[in-house]
Design an enzyme around this catalytic site. Structure first.
Site, PDB file in Angstrom:
ATOM      1  CG  ASN A 204      17.767  27.551  20.576  1.00 13.24           C
ATOM      2  OD1 ASN A 204      17.953  27.764  21.774  1.00 13.24           O
ATOM      3  ND2 ASN A 204      16.598  27.749  19.982  1.00 13.24           N
TER       4      ASN A 204
ATOM      5  CB  CYS B  70      20.633  25.394  16.484  1.00  7.14           C
ATOM      6  SG  CYS B  70      19.275  24.416  17.177  1.00  7.14           S
TER       7      CYS B  70
ATOM      8  NE  ARG C  80      12.059  33.353  17.090  1.00  9.41           N
ATOM      9  CZ  ARG C  80      12.126  34.643  17.428  1.00  9.41           C
ATOM     10  NH1 ARG C  80      11.195  35.496  17.022  1.00  9.41           N
ATOM     11  NH2 ARG C  80      13.125  35.098  18.157  1.00  9.41           N
ATOM     12  CB  ILE C  81      16.166  30.621  11.153  1.00  6.50           C
ATOM     13  CG1 ILE C  81      16.182  29.565  12.268  1.00  6.50           C
ATOM     14  CG2 ILE C  81      17.537  30.697  10.477  1.00  6.50           C
ATOM     15  CD1 ILE C  81      17.101  29.908  13.434  1.00  6.50           C
TER      16      ILE C  81
ATOM     17  CB  THR D 188      11.202  24.860  18.236  1.00  4.21           C
ATOM     18  OG1 THR D 188      10.600  23.601  17.919  1.00  4.21           O
ATOM     19  CG2 THR D 188      12.575  24.634  18.844  1.00  4.21           C
TER      20      THR D 188
ATOM     21  N   GLY E   7      18.641  14.436  15.674  1.00  9.63           N
ATOM     22  CA  GLY E   7      19.657  13.800  14.837  1.00  9.63           C
ATOM     23  C   GLY E   7      20.996  14.486  14.959  1.00  9.63           C
TER      24      GLY E   7
ATOM     25  NE  ARG F 120       0.431  28.857   2.176  1.00  9.13           N
ATOM     26  CZ  ARG F 120       0.802  28.848   3.454  1.00  9.13           C
ATOM     27  NH1 ARG F 120       1.845  28.116   3.822  1.00  9.13           N
ATOM     28  NH2 ARG F 120       0.148  29.560   4.355  1.00  9.13           N
TER      29      ARG F 120
END
EC number: 1.2.1.13
Length: 396
Positions: free
Chosen positions: A376, A213, A71-72, A243, A272, A140
């Site tokens: 977000n 975000c 997504r980001i 999410t 957080g 990875r």
């Protein structure tokens, strides 16, 4: 000089990272193209409270790699694509999905709509975006990525996995010079929020974090509240879109609430973000805390902050402080909305935070409640581009 709309396009088919949309929300602002290029250049010296650094000169574009094309990662590429004269040059993507998936998911997005760019695979090892070739690799283990061979300057770490020095440091081992983590960093990794403490950026740090975000939404208006009225203590709730870290249907998860079906439930969980504000505004350490409520929407979230302040005030004065900051040091970062809107109206908003002025309340004269909207994904990704611009403009 051309003008771009620093706002949200309304029609669903227009939610595509368009570089030239004329549709805008009632509270949208128009900025010059130079201002849109980077929040760094809209008012470099105005960011933060110390007067800020001066923008450096980047003689050549810095080579950028995206690690994790989720997504980001994809939002970041779209945001970067919409900038003119960027000091950044995205030349590589590391993603396990391969070329076909990278190309297809960049072009077609259920939230953003169809990308207004010619996107297609280019052979078996690259994608083409408006004719620009971007290499796609798949490994990875970041320490084995070809960053040295490709001459990578900056890695955008978007997996959400490599968020400490050991993990993110693997990109440095592979030959990259800098890493920007698109999540809260762990340990002593420096955290920056554009418009709040980005003027304190040090080029000596090889690994930095763009925070979360929600912290990017919360910190700018908390900064205003603390500077104008003095925050004693407070709590925050973010009503947050679900999410990829939640389950589509009930299934195993380390968080028993996130194990429940995301599209069917309001899911209380931890965040957080409130405590992390102290990483960028140290004087607020221990003064804020909060929780998240994950809800069945795919994008756009809203923060509900309640704080006790030391200076007596009233709602109109609080909103006036936000409006003043939105026109000055937080221009392009914070906005104030006077219209009775809902979450979908803030989709693809470039702002980190939009104050819903009609919902601002003051109980007595020292308890302040503020509601702030944020995309977000898109708004956050715009700040990642801005932070990368800061790194580029301070390159040594």
């Amino acid at each position: 000089m051309a003008s771009v709309t620093f706002s949200v396009p309304k029609g669903f088919t227009e939610f595509s990272g368009l570089r030239s949309s004329s549709a805008s929300l009632p509270f949208g602002k128009k900025l010059s193209s130079d201002e849109f290029v980077s929040i760094v250049s809209f008012q470099t010296s105005a960011m933060g409270s110390s007067g800020g650094y001066r923008k450096g000169v980047t003689e050549a574009k810095l080579k950028v790699a995206i690690n994790g094309f989720g997504r980001i990662g994809r939002n970041f590429l779209r945001c970067w694509h919409g900038r003119k004269d960027s000091p950044l040059d995205i030349i590589a993507i590391n993603d396990t999905g391969g070329v076909k998936q990278a190309s297809h998911l960049l072009k077609y997005d259920s939230t953003l709509g169809i990308f207004d760019a010619d996107v297609k695979p280019s052979g078996e090892t690259a994608i083409s975006v408006d004719g620009k070739i971007i290499q796609v690799v798949s490994n990875r283990n970041p320490s084995l990525l070809p960053w040295k061979e490709l001459g990578i300057d900056i890695v955008i770490e978007g997996t959400g996995v490599f968020v400490d020095r050991e993990g993110a440091g693997k990109h440095i081992e592979a030959g990259a010079k800098k890493v920007i983590i698109t999540a809260p960093g762990k340990g002593d990794i420096p955290t920056y929020v554009v418009g709040v403490n980005a003027d304190a950026y040090s080029h000596d740090e090889p690994i930095i974090s763009n925070a979360s975000c929600t912290t990017n939404c919360l910190a700018p208006f908390v900064k205003v509240l603390d500077q104008k009225f003095g925050i004693i203590k407070g709590t925050m709730t973010t009503t947050h879109s679900y999410t990829g870290d939640q389950r589509l249907l009930d299934a195993s998860h380390r968080d028993l609430r996130r194990a429940r079906a995301a599209a069917l439930n309001i899911v209380p969980t931890s965040t957080g973000a409130a405590k992390a504000v102290a990483l960028v505004l140290p004087n607020l350490k221990g003064k804020l805390n909060g929780i998240a409520l994950r809800v069945p929407t795919p994008n756009v979230s809203v923060v509900d902050l309640v704080v006790q302040v030391s200076k007596k005030t009233f709602a109109e004065e609080v909103n006036a402080a936000f409006r003043d900051s939105a026109e000055k040091e937080l221009k392009g970062i914070l906005d104030v909305c006077d219209e009775p809107l809902v979450s979908v109206d803030f989709r693809c908003s470039d702002f980190s935070t939009t104050i819903d002025s009609s919902l601002t309340m003051v109980m007595g004269d020292d308890m302040v409640k503020v509601i702030a909207w944020y995309d977000n994904e898109w708004g956050y990704s715009q700040r990642v581009v801005d932070l990368a611009d800061i790194v580029a403009n301070n390159w040594k």
